[in-house]
Scaffold this motif. Structure first.
Motif, PDB file in Angstrom:
ATOM      1  N   VAL A 219       0.830  -1.208   0.000  1.00 54.96           N
ATOM      2  CA  VAL A 219       0.000   0.000   0.000  1.00 54.96           C
ATOM      3  C   VAL A 219       0.864   1.258   0.000  1.00 54.96           C
ATOM      4  O   VAL A 219       0.605   2.212  -0.750  1.00 54.96           O
ATOM      5  CB  VAL A 219      -0.958  -0.013   1.215  1.00 54.96           C
ATOM      6  N   VAL A 220       1.906   1.289   0.832  1.00 49.93           N
ATOM      7  CA  VAL A 220       2.733   2.500   0.870  1.00 49.93           C
ATOM      8  C   VAL A 220       3.599   2.624  -0.386  1.00 49.93           C
ATOM      9  O   VAL A 220       4.019   3.728  -0.741  1.00 49.93           O
ATOM     10  CB  VAL A 220       3.599   2.572   2.147  1.00 49.93           C
ATOM     11  N   THR A 221       3.855   1.505  -1.063  1.00 53.33           N
ATOM     12  CA  THR A 221       4.527   1.589  -2.363  1.00 53.33           C
ATOM     13  C   THR A 221       3.640   2.337  -3.353  1.00 53.33           C
ATOM     14  O   THR A 221       4.115   3.209  -4.108  1.00 53.33           O
ATOM     15  CB  THR A 221       4.866   0.188  -2.898  1.00 53.33           C
ATOM     16  N   GLU A 222       2.354   2.014  -3.382  1.00 57.91           N
ATOM     17  CA  GLU A 222       1.419   2.749  -4.242  1.00 57.91           C
ATOM     18  C   GLU A 222       1.451   4.240  -3.919  1.00 57.91           C
ATOM     19  O   GLU A 222       1.515   5.090  -4.814  1.00 57.91           O
ATOM     20  CB  GLU A 222      -0.003   2.221  -4.053  1.00 57.91           C
ATOM     21  N   MET A 223       1.407   4.553  -2.643  1.00 57.52           N
ATOM     22  CA  MET A 223       1.385   5.955  -2.214  1.00 57.52           C
ATOM     23  C   MET A 223       2.699   6.649  -2.553  1.00 57.52           C
ATOM     24  O   MET A 223       2.707   7.816  -2.970  1.00 57.52           O
ATOM     25  CB  MET A 223       1.110   6.035  -0.712  1.00 57.52           C
ATOM     26  N   PHE A 224       3.812   5.956  -2.394  1.00 59.18           N
ATOM     27  CA  PHE A 224       5.131   6.525  -2.664  1.00 59.18           C
ATOM     28  C   PHE A 224       5.244   7.008  -4.108  1.00 59.18           C
ATOM     29  O   PHE A 224       5.764   8.093  -4.376  1.00 59.18           O
ATOM     30  CB  PHE A 224       6.204   5.475  -2.377  1.00 59.18           C
ATOM     31  N   PHE A 225       4.740   6.227  -5.035  1.00 64.03           N
ATOM     32  CA  PHE A 225       4.840   6.599  -6.443  1.00 64.03           C
ATOM     33  C   PHE A 225       3.706   7.512  -6.902  1.00 64.03           C
ATOM     34  O   PHE A 225       3.901   8.325  -7.815  1.00 64.03           O
ATOM     35  CB  PHE A 225       4.884   5.348  -7.320  1.00 64.03           C
ATOM     36  N   GLU A 226       2.540   7.404  -6.288  1.00 65.99           N
ATOM     37  CA  GLU A 226       1.396   8.163  -6.785  1.00 65.99           C
ATOM     38  C   GLU A 226       1.070   9.403  -5.953  1.00 65.99           C
ATOM     39  O   GLU A 226       0.473  10.349  -6.469  1.00 65.99           O
ATOM     40  CB  GLU A 226       0.172   7.257  -6.880  1.00 65.99           C
ATOM     41  N   LYS A 227       1.460   9.423  -4.678  1.00 65.04           N
ATOM     42  CA  LYS A 227       1.254  10.604  -3.833  1.00 65.04           C
ATOM     43  C   LYS A 227       2.541  10.923  -3.079  1.00 65.04           C
ATOM     44  O   LYS A 227       2.550  11.034  -1.844  1.00 65.04           O
ATOM     45  CB  LYS A 227       0.102  10.368  -2.850  1.00 65.04           C
ATOM     46  N   PRO A 228       3.639  11.079  -3.806  1.00 65.92           N
ATOM     47  CA  PRO A 228       4.936  11.212  -3.123  1.00 65.92           C
ATOM     48  C   PRO A 228       5.073  12.480  -2.290  1.00 65.92           C
ATOM     49  O   PRO A 228       5.683  12.452  -1.213  1.00 65.92           O
ATOM     50  CB  PRO A 228       5.934  11.190  -4.286  1.00 65.92           C
ATOM     51  N   ARG A 229       4.525  13.598  -2.767  1.00 69.70           N
ATOM     52  CA  ARG A 229       4.682  14.840  -2.009  1.00 69.70           C
ATOM     53  C   ARG A 229       3.923  14.780  -0.686  1.00 69.70           C
ATOM     54  O   ARG A 229       4.410  15.251   0.338  1.00 69.70           O
ATOM     55  CB  ARG A 229       4.217  16.024  -2.847  1.00 69.70           C
ATOM     56  N   ALA A 230       2.741  14.196  -0.724  1.00 68.02           N
ATOM     57  CA  ALA A 230       1.967  14.056   0.511  1.00 68.02           C
ATOM     58  C   ALA A 230       2.694  13.145   1.497  1.00 68.02           C
ATOM     59  O   ALA A 230       2.763  13.437   2.695  1.00 68.02           O
ATOM     60  CB  ALA A 230       0.582  13.501   0.205  1.00 68.02           C
ATOM     61  N   MET A 231       3.254  12.035   0.990  1.00 65.21           N
ATOM     62  CA  MET A 231       3.982  11.140   1.877  1.00 65.21           C
ATOM     63  C   MET A 231       5.215  11.820   2.454  1.00 65.21           C
ATOM     64  O   MET A 231       5.505  11.697   3.655  1.00 65.21           O
ATOM     65  CB  MET A 231       4.388   9.856   1.153  1.00 65.21           C
ATOM     66  N   LYS A 232       5.959  12.523   1.614  1.00 66.04           N
ATOM     67  CA  LYS A 232       7.179  13.169   2.089  1.00 66.04           C
ATOM     68  C   LYS A 232       6.883  14.213   3.145  1.00 66.04           C
ATOM     69  O   LYS A 232       7.649  14.393   4.101  1.00 66.04           O
ATOM     70  CB  LYS A 232       7.915  13.801   0.910  1.00 66.04           C
ATOM     71  N   GLN A 233       5.746  14.907   3.003  1.00 61.54           N
ATOM     72  CA  GLN A 233       5.382  15.948   3.958  1.00 61.54           C
ATOM     73  C   GLN A 233       4.855  15.360   5.271  1.00 61.54           C
ATOM     74  O   GLN A 233       5.229  15.817   6.351  1.00 61.54           O
ATOM     75  CB  GLN A 233       4.326  16.872   3.349  1.00 61.54           C
ATOM     76  N   ARG A 234       4.006  14.336   5.175  1.00 61.28           N
ATOM     77  CA  ARG A 234       3.326  13.825   6.367  1.00 61.28           C
ATOM     78  C   ARG A 234       4.030  12.626   6.998  1.00 61.28           C
ATOM     79  O   ARG A 234       3.841  12.340   8.181  1.00 61.28           O
ATOM     80  CB  ARG A 234       1.890  13.435   6.008  1.00 61.28           C
ATOM     81  N   HIS A 235       4.817  11.901   6.199  1.00 60.20           N
ATOM     82  CA  HIS A 235       5.509  10.710   6.703  1.00 60.20           C
ATOM     83  C   HIS A 235       6.959  10.728   6.195  1.00 60.20           C
ATOM     84  O   HIS A 235       7.364   9.864   5.407  1.00 60.20           O
ATOM     85  CB  HIS A 235       4.804   9.434   6.226  1.00 60.20           C
ATOM     86  N   PRO A 236       7.744  11.732   6.600  1.00 58.98           N
ATOM     87  CA  PRO A 236       9.080  11.909   6.020  1.00 58.98           C
ATOM     88  C   PRO A 236      10.015  10.722   6.221  1.00 58.98           C
ATOM     89  O   PRO A 236      10.772  10.365   5.305  1.00 58.98           O
ATOM     90  CB  PRO A 236       9.612  13.165   6.726  1.00 58.98           C
ATOM     91  N   ALA A 237       9.985  10.094   7.387  1.00 65.13           N
ATOM     92  CA  ALA A 237      10.873   8.949   7.631  1.00 65.13           C
ATOM     93  C   ALA A 237      10.472   7.768   6.751  1.00 65.13           C
ATOM     94  O   ALA A 237      11.330   7.055   6.213  1.00 65.13           O
ATOM     95  CB  ALA A 237      10.839   8.556   9.108  1.00 65.13           C
ATOM     96  N   LEU A 238       9.171   7.561   6.588  1.00 62.96           N
ATOM     97  CA  LEU A 238       8.682   6.486   5.721  1.00 62.96           C
ATOM     98  C   LEU A 238       9.095   6.752   4.279  1.00 62.96           C
ATOM     99  O   LEU A 238       9.552   5.845   3.574  1.00 62.96           O
ATOM    100  CB  LEU A 238       7.158   6.388   5.829  1.00 62.96           C
ATOM    101  N   TYR A 239       8.952   7.989   3.856  1.00 64.06           N
ATOM    102  CA  TYR A 239       9.342   8.348   2.487  1.00 64.06           C
ATOM    103  C   TYR A 239      10.822   8.072   2.258  1.00 64.06           C
ATOM    104  O   TYR A 239      11.205   7.510   1.218  1.00 64.06           O
ATOM    105  CB  TYR A 239       9.037   9.818   2.215  1.00 64.06           C
ATOM    106  N   GLU A 240      11.663   8.437   3.209  1.00 57.46           N
ATOM    107  CA  GLU A 240      13.102   8.250   3.042  1.00 57.46           C
ATOM    108  C   GLU A 240      13.472   6.771   2.993  1.00 57.46           C
ATOM    109  O   GLU A 240      14.375   6.380   2.245  1.00 57.46           O
ATOM    110  CB  GLU A 240      13.858   8.962   4.165  1.00 57.46           C
TER     111      GLU A 240
END
Length: 253
Positions: A219-240
């Motif tokens: 699920v977070v793989t989908e979000m990483f590629f399709e909603k990357p800015r939202a993930m980076k802003q709200r879940h920075p450690a997960l994004y990294e």
């Protein structure tokens, strides 16, 4: 010797560009690829050529496999492989494609009693070399690259997960330190998602991710590629963590 010939064949395939017709299909069906620079697009096309040459596509439920189906699925699956040293899904032999949602047998244990039933599915990923996909959802997921829902990315993330030994939410990461960081960050986010759902709170991470660590990674793989800015802003450690694993930074595209 086999490895030598395999490497030569793959090198030849990497250098063979997609046809104008294939590129037109990708431009129509997978608009996300327009975000890639020329080098990434060339690398992706090479991976797509190998994927289509080595994997078997089989139509189910009356669906006839076409070049459009093959190239659309291959491009999305290979997006997960950019910049990474990979054997291109060595555990995948066949992709089964249904025209739409299909029904699959399932077994559940209820108070010690095994109940057999059927469940509607859009896709699934087996550890026995098979990925199953619903073509209509492949299309809708690819053509809506910002909705966070992409069945191809989801099911092939499971295949990457299985390369770590089992589908448990921890793909092959290399050094031990990476596993420690991965478990801390993804485990913490998984628990936080579960708490939010238990308390009736909303989350920007799809609720299906709370099913298991394996589903959380997909699920977070989908979000990483399709909603990357939202993930980076709200879940920075997960994004990294995901950026380090996938060796990509989609938020800057």
């Amino acid at each position: 010797m086999f490895s030598f010939f395999k490497s030569r064949r793959r090198a030849a395939l990497r250098n063979e560009p997609l046809t104008p017709a294939q590129r037109a299909l990708l431009n129509k069906n997978v608009p996300y690829l327009a975000k890639l620079d020329d080098a990434d697009r060339a690398e992706l096309e090479g991976l797509v050529q190998i994927f289509m040459a080595e994997k078997s596509f089989e139509g189910c439920g009356g669906l006839e496999i076409t070049e459009e189906i093959k190239v659309t699925i291959a491009a999305q699956a290979c997006l997960l492989l950019l910049h990474r040293e990979t054997d291109i899904y060595p555990g995948v032999d066949a992709i089964l494609v249904y025209p739409g949602a299909y029904r699959a047998p399932t077994r559940t244990n209820e108070s010690g009693v095994m109940i057999e039933s059927e469940q509607a599915r859009l896709g699934e990923s087996w550890t026995r070399g098979v990925v199953v996909l619903a073509w209509d959802h492949v299309q809708s997921g690819a053509r809506s690259p910002a909705d966070g829902q992409n069945v191809v990315l989801h099911e092939f993330a499971h295949q990457l997960d299985s390369e770590g030994g089992s589908m448990d939410g921890a793909p092959a990461l290399g050094v031990r330190a990476r596993y420690t960081s991965w478990a801390r960050v993804l485990g913490g986010e998984f628990e936080e998602l579960s708490r939010k759902l238990h308390d009736g709170r909303r989350s920007d991470i799809d609720a299906y991710g709370a099913t298991s660590p394996a589903e959380f990674f997909a699920v977070v793989t989908e979000m990483f590629f399709e909603k990357p800015r939202a993930m980076k802003q709200r879940h920075p450690a997960l994004y990294e963590e995901l950026a380090a694993f996938y060796k990509q930074d989609p938020a800057i595209r």
